[in-house]
Scaffold this motif. Structure first.
Motif, mmCIF file in Angstrom:
data_model
loop_
_atom_site.group_PDB
_atom_site.id
_atom_site.type_symbol
_atom_site.label_atom_id
_atom_site.label_comp_id
_atom_site.label_asym_id
_atom_site.label_seq_id
_atom_site.Cartn_x
_atom_site.Cartn_y
_atom_site.Cartn_z
ATOM 1 N N CYS A 100 -8.466 1.447 -3.286
ATOM 2 C CA CYS A 100 -9.107 1.124 -2.067
ATOM 3 C C CYS A 100 -8.451 -0.065 -1.290
ATOM 4 N N LEU A 101 -7.842 -0.913 -1.880
ATOM 5 C CA LEU A 101 -7.022 -1.956 -1.170
ATOM 6 C C LEU A 101 -5.775 -1.189 -0.509
ATOM 7 N N LEU B 228 -14.263 -1.264 1.084
ATOM 8 C CA LEU B 228 -14.455 -2.460 0.973
ATOM 9 C C LEU B 228 -15.325 -2.872 -0.078
ATOM 10 N N ALA B 229 -16.612 -2.074 -0.099
ATOM 11 C CA ALA B 229 -17.654 -2.341 -0.851
ATOM 12 C C ALA B 229 -17.177 -1.998 -2.503
ATOM 13 N N GLU C 270 -5.313 -4.288 9.757
ATOM 14 C CA GLU C 270 -6.137 -5.137 10.261
ATOM 15 C C GLU C 270 -6.092 -6.700 9.644
ATOM 16 N N THR C 271 -5.793 -7.739 10.231
ATOM 17 C CA THR C 271 -5.960 -8.962 9.902
ATOM 18 C C THR C 271 -6.660 -9.233 8.424
ATOM 19 N N GLU C 272 -7.854 -8.924 8.650
ATOM 20 C CA GLU C 272 -8.948 -9.153 7.460
ATOM 21 C C GLU C 272 -8.651 -8.202 6.085
ATOM 22 N N ALA D 266 2.110 -5.266 6.415
ATOM 23 C CA ALA D 266 1.886 -6.505 6.925
ATOM 24 C C ALA D 266 3.313 -6.812 7.925
ATOM 25 N N PRO D 267 2.970 -7.905 8.803
ATOM 26 C CA PRO D 267 4.127 -8.216 9.749
ATOM 27 C C PRO D 267 5.301 -8.667 8.846
ATOM 28 N N GLU D 268 6.558 -8.550 9.387
ATOM 29 C CA GLU D 268 7.807 -8.739 8.784
ATOM 30 C C GLU D 268 7.921 -9.877 8.028
#
Length: 876
Positions: free
Chosen positions: A689-690, A661-662, A698-700, A729-731
């Motif tokens: 990284c992404l 993340l950093a 995870e959502t965030e 991601a969710p469908e």
């Protein structure tokens, strides 16, 4: 379509042509279904072939013959013989003018060889044997002729192009337009080109080192005219680089590039008129990724460099294909290394070589860089001929040094300008220019397979002597059970315990190229207080596999301290391999999976090292692909590979979340897009990284991808974010992103191809059901090779998880598509079938299903020669 006759052509049977063609005049009267072709050939007996007068045999396929004349007199049909793939004409004089009239149907030419229609535009592809689909001709590379070409067409085709310089244009009596082109340089028929269409162009000039002004033009459809600037800049950089590094100036008054949507290959180096697959020439920041920008730069350079290494000096026969392609791939790789990151370019090339070319070496279609035989020459446009061929040239460069190699290339071009020559001629020029003997080195051209180097070492503390023993071997390949030792340049460095490079000789050199020429050799180095750690095969100095017992501590040390950036990356790959192989075995034995802390710590230290090139960091962080793991395995256990790799990625993502993340935030900015090496490197690491962060689902973390997708000002950031959402991601979120992306870009062909490929190669969404759905999408077209490669090729070659489903449905699907494609485009069908040809290396459950799918292709009916050769050899 060419018949599936198991006729094999052998290098040993080569004969010089019976007749030569001094000049060729062509006239085309273009109509979609009935194009008239008139050829006037000035022919003479080849003095190297004898003084008798055998029949003149010309190649020809799918042609309607209208008339034959010799020296202005019509030859009655009773005097010549139409052959299944040509024409035989009796000859009674050593020199004569042959005139042939024939008709062809470009609209129905779905093979994309010869003259065909692409989106209403006429274009040609004549390499390797496409010219015989245009007119009857001695269609072989050692028959070189000057060409004068007149194109006549209705005014709906305002742009009429061919090789050379324009010498005349006008209007016919019936209101059609015509343009005549003259190419003063003798060339084989495979370099002929014709384009006719309603096109626009961008124009620039280049001033050569000698002061000549050359006009540069890039032609495309009007909607794409704003996407040519990068290709033009790349062309000018290529021209300057070739002058500075090789002393090669361009020789015509004009250089033209045309972008075509329907094309079997990446591009074609036709003299003065390069025809490109649109995906390999068109780019803008909003529509092309960084990878596309770099690919375009490399391909533009490659085709331009062919002007000398392929056109001015061409290959004598198709067995010598690597003469032009291996040499030119090496040249374009060096150009790309100079334009961008040299280390990253080398890593990318070697990754592909190890994954796909090594697999080719070990598969049923294994062949030397210069093949001994073929049934269909199109099947030998392979990674072995191109990429391994380039590695062979690179080894010559390594052995001779840059100055010695330049002397050799200068002599080669001087000695053979205007000739059709062999790989032997290339090596001989290198030898003669440098006073060396490459007799043993020539085995790289004639022996197939990937050599294996087993390396062991000893240290004598009393004398301070370090000994390195290298044993070389090469596995048996089809038709070659026993292999003689290769001549292998082996770059070596030694590291002390403090990480410093140690001197290898009295001159203090810290790197040395060892020449491996025997089955076993020992090299000794003196003056060490402690046993050094070897840095082996630096820069991947030869296309070989190296086996040395590094410990995980050794590899961590090399990752931190080795001055050779390639070997730093390679140490990380070896460390990852060790971890992934153990995970695979634990999975098979149903033991709990655990990622070694050493791998996590190694990746963390790389992420935190701000002195490293960000592009290199991104490469080090990338785990070996499933395809690479498969090539590395003795027996491919697809289920274990998938489980091990998915577990490792998720564990790394969780353990390194804060560091990832950093790093992401450090490189995430909204600056204006630039395809500079520095900016590409920054985006590469940011997006690596992404991709890792989103693996956690995870959502965030997914919110980062959603935000990047919504705000991206360039296609690189947009595509990476979309891929992260599609895969994790969710469908509902993934589907919404896909729909919005398509709605925005549905009018852009290249972006739609990216969109298709992203879905078909997705382990999450690229199910067989969804891939079949993509084939029903309005954007898909079975006759378009780019769409086929994006959807069917994306599924079979890049979607390891879904393609290798246990029920074998992926293999059956591929066989079904290959059978259908063979009736339309045999070249594409033969290349697409590759993923199921290596069935022998898989576990029995999947291997048997692959073989059954392959057999279904063989049993489907009459196959093209292209496909028959690949399938029959794979089933043997």
């Amino acid at each position: 379509m060419k018949d599936a006759q198991p006729r094999t052509v052998y290098l040993k049977d080569y004969r010089v042509p019976d007749y030569l063609v001094d000049s060729t005049r062509l006239r085309f009267e273009l109509q979609p279904r009935s194009t008239l072709v008139r050829s006037e050939l000035h022919i003479r007996r080849n003095p190297a072939a004898g003084t008798d007068l055998p029949p003149l045999v010309l190649d020809g396929v799918e042609l309607e013959l209208l008339s034959v004349s010799i020296d202005g007199e019509l030859v009655p049909a009773s005097r010549y013989q139409e052959l299944p793939e040509g024409l035989s004409i009796p000859v009674d004089k050593p020199e004569f003018v042959l005139e042939i009239h024939n008709r062809i149907n470009p609209e129905e030419n779905t093979s994309l060889e010869g003259l065909y229609l692409s989106n209403g535009m006429y274009c040609t592809q004549c390499e390797a044997e496409g010219f015989r689909k245009i007119t009857f001709y001695p269609d072989r590379p050692d028959v070189m002729s000057t060409f004068t070409t007149t194109i006549v067409a209705p005014k709906q085709y305002p742009v009429l192009l061919s090789n050379g310089n324009e010498i005349e244009r006008g209007t016919t009596e019936d209101g059609r337009q015509f343009v005549t082109w003259e190419d003063p340089f003798a060339k084989p028929s495979y370099l002929f080109a014709l384009v006719a269409g309603d096109l626009q162009h961008v124009e620039d000039t280049f001033t050569t080192a000698s002061g000549r002004a050359v006009k540069l033009q890039i032609f495309t459809e009007a909607k794409n005219i704003g996407k040519c600037d990068h290709a033009m800049r790349s062309l000018k950089k290529s021209m300057r680089w070739d002058e500075e590094v090789y002393g090669r100036e361009y020789d015509l008054d004009i250089f033209m590039v045309v972008a075509v949507d329907h094309f079997n290959m990446g591009a074609m180096e036709n003299k003065g008129l390069n025809i490109f697959n649109s995906a390999c020439v068109l780019a803008s920041p909003k529509t092309a990724t960084d990878a596309s920008y770099q690919r375009i730069e490399a391909i533009v350079a490659h085709e331009y460099f062919h002007n000398w290494s392929g056109n001015r000096v061409t290959c004598r026969d198709w067995f010598q294909l690597s003469l032009k392609e291996g040499f030119t791939v090496f040249r374009d790789a060096e150009f790309s290394a100079d334009m961008n990151s040299r280390a990253v370019k080398r890593i990318e090339d070697v990754s592909m070589l190890r994954t796909t070319q090594f697999a080719e070496d070990a598969g049923p279609m294994s062949h030397p860089v210069r093949p001994d035989s073929y049934m269909e020459i199109s099947n030998f446009y392979t990674l072995t001929v191109y990429e391994k061929g380039a590695e062979v040239v690179r080894m010559i460069h390594t052995l001779l040094g840059a100055d010695g190699f330049r002397k050799g290339s200068d002599l080669y071009f001087e000695r053979h300008d205007g000739q059709a020559v062999t790989c032997e001629d290339f090596v001989k020029a290198m030898e003669d220019a440098n006073g060396v003997d490459f007799s043993q080195f020539r085995r790289w051209y004639s022996q197939a397979g990937t050599p294996v180097l087993d390396v062991s070492d000893e240290f004598d503390a009393a004398s301070g002597t370090y000994s390195l023993t290298i044993r070389q071997s090469c596995p048996a390949t089809p038709g070659q059970q026993e292999k003689l030792p290769f001549h292998i340049p082996f770059a070596l460095g030694l590291l002390g315990r403090d990480g410093e490079a140690l001197p290898l000789d009295t001159a203090g050199n810290t790197e040395q190229v060892l020449e491996i020429t025997e089955s076993e050799q020992t090299f000794r180095f003196h003056g060490f207080a402690q046993k050094p750690l070897p840095s082996l095969l630096r820069g991947f100095s030869a296309p070989v596999k190296v086996r040395y017992e590094y410990s995980s501590e050794d590899l961590l040390f090399l990752m931190r301290c080795d001055s050779d950036e390639f070997n730093r990356w390679d140490a990380g790959q070896r460390l990852a391999f060790m971890a992934l192989e153990k995970l695979q075995e634990d999975f098979r034995q149903q033991r709990p999976l655990e990622l070694p802390p050493a791998l996590v710590n190694a990746y963390r230290s790389v992420l935190q090292n701000r002195e490293l090139d960000p592009a290199l960091v991104a490469e080090i962080l990338a785990l070996p692909s499933a395809q690479t793991l498969a090539e590395h395995a003795e027996t491919i256990d697809a289920e274990a590979i998938i489980a091990a790799r998915e577990f490792a990625r998720r564990e790394l993502a969780l353990a390194l979340k804060d560091d990832l993340l950093a790093c992401y935030q450090r490189f995430h900015d909204d600056r204006e897009y630039s395809p500079s090496a520095a900016d590409i490197a920054a985006r590469s690491l940011k997006n690596t990284c992404l991709s890792y962060l989103c693996v956690t689902e995870e959502t965030e973390q997914l919110a980062l991808a959603e935000a990047q997708f919504a705000a991206a000002g360039n296609m690189t950031d947009s595509a990476v974010a979309l891929a992260a959402l599609v895969n994790h991601a969710p469908e509902q979120v993934a589907q919404s992103a896909l729909e919005s992306f398509y709605q925005r870009w549905q009018q852009d062909t290249q972006v739609v191809e990216l969109w298709l490929g992203l879905q078909s190669s997705s382990a999450q969404r690229g199910t067989l059901e969804n891939v079949r759905g993509l084939m029903q999408h309005p954007a898909f077209e079975l006759k378009n090779p780019n769409k086929v490669r994006a959807v069917i090729g994306g599924f079979a070659n890049r979607n390891f998880n879904q393609f290798h489903r246990a029920d074998g449905s992926g293999f059956d699907f591929l066989a079904e598509q290959v059978i259908a494609l063979d009736k339309l485009n045999p070249q594409i069908a033969a290349r697409l079938v590759t993923p199921i040809t290596r069935w022998k290396k898989y576990t029995a459950d999947l291997g048997d299903k692959m073989r059954a799918a392959l057999q279904s292709v063989m049993d489907s009916g009459k196959l093209s020669r292209d496909l028959y050769e690949v399938v029959s050899k794979s089933l043997a």
